[in-house]
Design a protein around this motif. Structure first.
Motif, mmCIF file in Angstrom:
data_model
loop_
_atom_site.group_PDB
_atom_site.id
_atom_site.type_symbol
_atom_site.label_atom_id
_atom_site.label_comp_id
_atom_site.label_asym_id
_atom_site.label_seq_id
_atom_site.Cartn_x
_atom_site.Cartn_y
_atom_site.Cartn_z
ATOM 1 N N THR A 196 -2.425 22.213 24.163
ATOM 2 C CA THR A 196 -2.948 21.595 25.384
ATOM 3 C C THR A 196 -1.915 20.681 26.016
ATOM 4 O O THR A 196 -1.693 20.713 27.238
ATOM 5 C CB THR A 196 -4.224 20.799 25.068
ATOM 6 N N ARG A 197 -1.269 19.874 25.212
ATOM 7 C CA ARG A 197 -0.237 18.960 25.743
ATOM 8 C C ARG A 197 0.898 19.751 26.380
ATOM 9 O O ARG A 197 1.349 19.420 27.491
ATOM 10 C CB ARG A 197 0.263 18.080 24.598
ATOM 11 N N THR A 198 1.363 20.819 25.730
ATOM 12 C CA THR A 198 2.455 21.626 26.279
ATOM 13 C C THR A 198 2.039 22.308 27.576
ATOM 14 O O THR A 198 2.810 22.351 28.550
ATOM 15 C CB THR A 198 2.896 22.687 25.256
ATOM 16 N N ALA A 199 0.803 22.858 27.608
ATOM 17 C CA ALA A 199 0.323 23.537 28.811
ATOM 18 C C ALA A 199 0.220 22.580 29.993
ATOM 19 O O ALA A 199 0.570 22.934 31.131
ATOM 20 C CB ALA A 199 -1.032 24.182 28.528
ATOM 21 N N ILE A 200 -0.240 21.371 29.748
ATOM 22 C CA ILE A 200 -0.380 20.396 30.840
ATOM 23 C C ILE A 200 0.987 19.927 31.342
ATOM 24 O O ILE A 200 1.206 19.792 32.553
ATOM 25 C CB ILE A 200 -1.234 19.206 30.367
ATOM 26 N N VAL A 201 1.918 19.696 30.431
ATOM 27 C CA VAL A 201 3.263 19.289 30.843
ATOM 28 C C VAL A 201 3.915 20.388 31.684
ATOM 29 O O VAL A 201 4.528 20.116 32.734
ATOM 30 C CB VAL A 201 4.120 18.952 29.610
ATOM 31 N N ASP A 202 3.793 21.643 31.245
ATOM 32 C CA ASP A 202 4.371 22.749 32.011
ATOM 33 C C ASP A 202 3.703 22.895 33.376
ATOM 34 O O ASP A 202 4.377 23.144 34.386
ATOM 35 C CB ASP A 202 4.234 24.063 31.226
ATOM 36 N N GLU A 203 2.370 22.759 33.396
ATOM 37 C CA GLU A 203 1.640 22.928 34.651
ATOM 38 C C GLU A 203 1.941 21.794 35.629
ATOM 39 O O GLU A 203 1.950 21.999 36.852
ATOM 40 C CB GLU A 203 0.139 22.987 34.365
ATOM 41 N N SER A 204 2.171 20.600 35.114
ATOM 42 C CA SER A 204 2.465 19.469 36.005
ATOM 43 C C SER A 204 3.792 19.632 36.722
ATOM 44 O O SER A 204 4.035 18.958 37.741
ATOM 45 C CB SER A 204 2.459 18.162 35.203
ATOM 46 N N GLU A 205 4.644 20.503 36.242
ATOM 47 C CA GLU A 205 5.933 20.755 36.879
ATOM 48 C C GLU A 205 5.937 22.022 37.716
ATOM 49 O O GLU A 205 6.985 22.441 38.216
ATOM 50 C CB GLU A 205 7.039 20.835 35.811
ATOM 51 N N SER A 206 4.766 22.657 37.855
ATOM 52 C CA SER A 206 4.684 23.901 38.612
ATOM 53 C C SER A 206 4.753 23.627 40.116
ATOM 54 O O SER A 206 4.556 22.495 40.588
ATOM 55 C CB SER A 206 3.386 24.637 38.283
ATOM 56 N N GLU A 207 4.996 24.681 40.885
ATOM 57 C CA GLU A 207 5.220 24.538 42.316
ATOM 58 C C GLU A 207 3.987 24.032 43.055
ATOM 59 O O GLU A 207 4.084 23.142 43.917
ATOM 60 C CB GLU A 207 5.666 25.880 42.899
#
Length: 314
Positions: A196-207
């Protein structure tokens, strides 16, 4: 509905193939039911022949499989070699404990695994480091060892929770199953929190999140509508896989806390070559895994409508 029909058809195929593997694998294992029944005593060939005839052990394997499979459609799971009880009744008396334990553990996985992952992914800093450290520790600690530590500290040491039994009534059962559910769910909570932490960090940097920030949308809307919601696809997969494995992993916790669930029954039945019981419990585990995976697939379409459109076009 077409997508649901295809997934149900695939589930039926998986269950059929799994039933063949479960049924055949037991007969390929060392030992035999008649060896258990005679308890190591020397008996005449006539007695062995009578035992094999009584339990249809002389029939070819495909015929035995067909008899067992056809019995499933009439709720006839056979009789236990160990207790001579009907297997369906034997499992039915124990499955409420296992289901209660698995359901309690599933709630803990969703609440703490997803919650801690969101906390680490959105706050960062000290909270993120603590969650990462705790998740590494949770993944590294075996379930049986966690059960022993929890019993030693919270039961024997502090006396907050009982050590044995599943309890009677709703409140008493929750009290008795708190430590077993916590021990069962700890590794899964750690895995889900990390994903969950990894998915949120990746999504927060999405376009699309960066565009929402540039447009000046409120942080709360950006967090829940854009970041958290779009990160739930990998999270729901991880949660589904962990929950599906709870029933299979419950036998360790049931053995440690002396719970009368199907996990403890499975261990005893494997040791005694009680084929009918082992086959029935193994099939229940496969069904649980398949149903949870089906629910996760349906959840995809609710979380992200694009999944529903893609499935409809396929």
């Amino acid at each position: 509905m077409r997508f649901l029909a295809r997934r149900l058809s695939a589930l039926v195929g998986v269950l059929l193939a799994s039933s063949m593997i479960v049924f055949g694998a037991l007969y390929l294992a060392p030992g035999s039911p008649e060896q258990f029944l005679v308890q190591g005593r020397t008996v005449s060939p006539e007695v062995l022949a009578a035992i094999r005839s009584q339990y249809s052990l002389d029939d070819p394997l495909p015929i035995r499989y067909w008899k067992w499979l056809s019995g499933l459609f009439t709720s006839d799971l056979g009789r236990s070699l160990l207790t001579q009880q009907d297997v369906g009744a034997l499992i039915a008396s124990r499955i409420p404990t296992t289901l209660s334990l698995a359901a309690f553990a599933a709630v803990l996985i969703i609440a703490f695994g997803v919650g801690l992952g969101i906390l680490a992914g959105t706050r960062g800093g000290f909270a993120e480091r603590i969650v990462i450290f705790a998740s590494n520790l949770g993944i590294a600690v075996p379930t049986f060892f966690a059960a022993l530590v929890l019993m030693s500290v919270l039961s024997v040491g502090l006396g907050w929770f009982p050590v044995f039994g599943a309890g009677d009534g709703v409140v008493d059962r929750i009290w008795h199953l708190t430590l077993p559910a916590l021990a069962l769910s700890l590794p899964a909570i750690a895995v889900v929190a990390r994903i969950t932490r990894t998915a949120i960090v990746d999504e927060s940097e999405s376009e699309h999140v960066l565009i929402a920030v540039a447009r000046g949308l409120p942080k709360r809307i950006i967090l829940w509508r854009h970041t958290v919601r779009n990160s739930l696809l990998p999270v729901s997969t991880a949660v589904g896989m962990q929950i599906a494995g709870l029933i299979a992993g419950a036998f360790v916790v049931e053995y440690a806390f002396t719970l009368d669930g199907i996990g403890a029954l499975l261990v005893n039945s494997v040791q005694r070559k009680d084929f009918a019981v082992v086959q029935a419990i193994a099939l229940i585990m496969v069904v649980a895994f398949g149903v949870v995976n089906l629910l996760v697939d349906l959840l995809y379409a609710i979380i992200d409508p694009r999944v529903r459109l893609e499935k409809g076009r396929s």
